[in-house]
Design a protein around this motif. Sequence first.
Motif, mmCIF file in Angstrom:
data_model
loop_
_atom_site.group_PDB
_atom_site.id
_atom_site.type_symbol
_atom_site.label_atom_id
_atom_site.label_comp_id
_atom_site.label_asym_id
_atom_site.label_seq_id
_atom_site.Cartn_x
_atom_site.Cartn_y
_atom_site.Cartn_z
ATOM 1 N N LEU A 55 70.247 75.365 32.537
ATOM 2 C CA LEU A 55 70.478 76.308 31.451
ATOM 3 C C LEU A 55 71.604 75.817 30.553
ATOM 4 N N ARG A 56 71.332 75.754 29.263
ATOM 5 C CA ARG A 56 72.386 75.451 28.296
ATOM 6 C C ARG A 56 73.259 76.685 28.149
ATOM 7 N N ILE A 71 64.307 80.290 30.797
ATOM 8 C CA ILE A 71 64.155 78.952 30.205
ATOM 9 C C ILE A 71 62.691 78.699 29.852
ATOM 10 N N ASN A 74 61.958 80.606 26.784
ATOM 11 C CA ASN A 74 62.779 80.194 25.639
ATOM 12 C C ASN A 74 63.228 78.752 25.853
ATOM 13 N N LEU A 77 66.686 76.936 25.577
ATOM 14 C CA LEU A 77 67.760 77.131 26.554
ATOM 15 C C LEU A 77 67.873 75.977 27.546
#
Length: 103
Positions: A55-56, A71, A74, A77
């Motif tokens: 995850l960013r 994630i 989306n 992410l």
Amino acid sequence: MITLIHNPACSKSREALALLQSRLPAASLQVREYLQQPLDLVELKQLGLPARELLRGEPDGRDDDALLGAIAANPELLQRPIVIRDGRALIARPPELALTLLD
């Protein structure tokens, strides 16, 4: 075969791609632009990397399945670049880490 999970807009991802291209024959490198071809939940789990690392940004209190689901829904992410070879995956930050899978 080495697969690079790649975002051409990301400088670190471009650096990893350039490093791999300089050391591998073109036929042995597969590039997957994950914003165009997102990884689904099964593929994210198969990476074998902790969800919090994938995850960013900062994860909230959600569990791994919830983070991976976020994630998958989306893809922006997803931390990148990710390099995969023979069932092993790593996040190539810094990009030079990609070279560790070449040995």
